[in-house]
Design a protein around this motif. Structure first.
Motif, PDB file in Angstrom:
ATOM      1  N   VAL A 105       3.757   6.754  -8.705  1.00  0.00           N
ATOM      2  CA  VAL A 105       5.113   6.195  -8.770  1.00  0.00           C
ATOM      3  C   VAL A 105       5.915   6.717  -9.952  1.00  0.00           C
ATOM      4  N   ILE A 124       7.894  -0.340  -8.250  1.00  0.00           N
ATOM      5  CA  ILE A 124       6.605  -0.347  -7.542  1.00  0.00           C
ATOM      6  C   ILE A 124       6.689  -1.173  -6.273  1.00  0.00           C
ATOM      7  N   LEU A 154      -1.030  -1.749  -9.316  1.00  0.00           N
ATOM      8  CA  LEU A 154      -1.475  -0.438  -8.853  1.00  0.00           C
ATOM      9  C   LEU A 154      -2.989  -0.422  -8.623  1.00  0.00           C
TER      10      LEU A 154
END
Length: 213
Positions: A105, A124, A154
């Motif tokens: 990202v 995100i 993540l």
């Protein structure tokens, strides 16, 4: 068994909120070429990490690094993140359409992650809306990865891993490498996340162990 592919968007300077040059303006790899490289990798039996980068200046100005991007007003910060979301979602959609196995990202945008972590959480979440695979962020090894507050969103802690291991004897360099390994293992356990090296390497010159990047 992975190849990292890094399409590029550009900013005029460290204070300009506009990101451009990634949708076929003939400044870097065209979108069609990025897609073809992904397909070539898959046809060769490799998995793909799609890791978009920001460069400062049309071809990168010496001494100016994306980690130092810093807007001077709230309005410019708002504009920068709007531009960045457009940039990163463009490639997130491509990653989804091409079956990319891992998406990054962002890469080494140190000042932005430190100053605007809530905006990064929004980035995100929006990436998650278009890309269904696992995600990471490629943090700078020196003064970013252990300051980031959004690793919980993540699958992987990603690091641009240019850790210096000194220029002494082989045993001394191995001892420094063990310290890096142990530090990262502790960090991995603290976040309960695997650590991956989104970038890594040593230059082919004398003293690279002391100054890899």
């Amino acid at each position: 068994n992975y190849v990292s592919i890094s399409p590029v968007g550009y900013a005029f300077n460290l204070q300009d909120p506009r990101i451009f040059g990634y949708t076929g303006e003939d400044l870097t790899m065209t979108p069609d070429r990025v897609r073809q490289v992904i397909r070539d990798a898959h046809n060769a039996g490799l998995k793909v990490l799609l890791n978009p980068h920001i460069w400062i200046g049309l071809y990168g100005f010496p001494g100016e690094w994306r980690g130092d991007i810093k807007m001077t007003t709230d309005a410019d910060w708002t504009a920068w993140f709007a531009s960045y979301r457009k940039f990163i979602l463009y490639f997130a959609r491509m990653a989804q359409e091409e079956g990319v196995e891992l998406f990054c990202v962002g890469s080494e945008l140190r000042t932005t992650t430190e100053m605007r972590p809530d905006e990064w959480r929004r980035v995100i979440h929006e990436v998650r809306g278009v890309y269904r695979g696992p995600c990471t962020y490629s943090a700078n090894w020196a003064d970013e990865f252990d300051r980031i507050k959004f690793w919980d969103l993540l699958e992987y802690v990603g690091i641009s891993a240019y850790f210096p291991i000194g220029g002494g004897s082989l045993d001394a360099r191995l001892a420094e490498a063990v310290k890096v390994r142990d530090r990262l293992a502790k960090f991995s356990r603290a976040w309960n996340k695997p650590v991956i090296f989104a970038e890594s390497g040593f230059r082919s010159l004398s003293g690279a162990g002391a100054s890899p990047s």
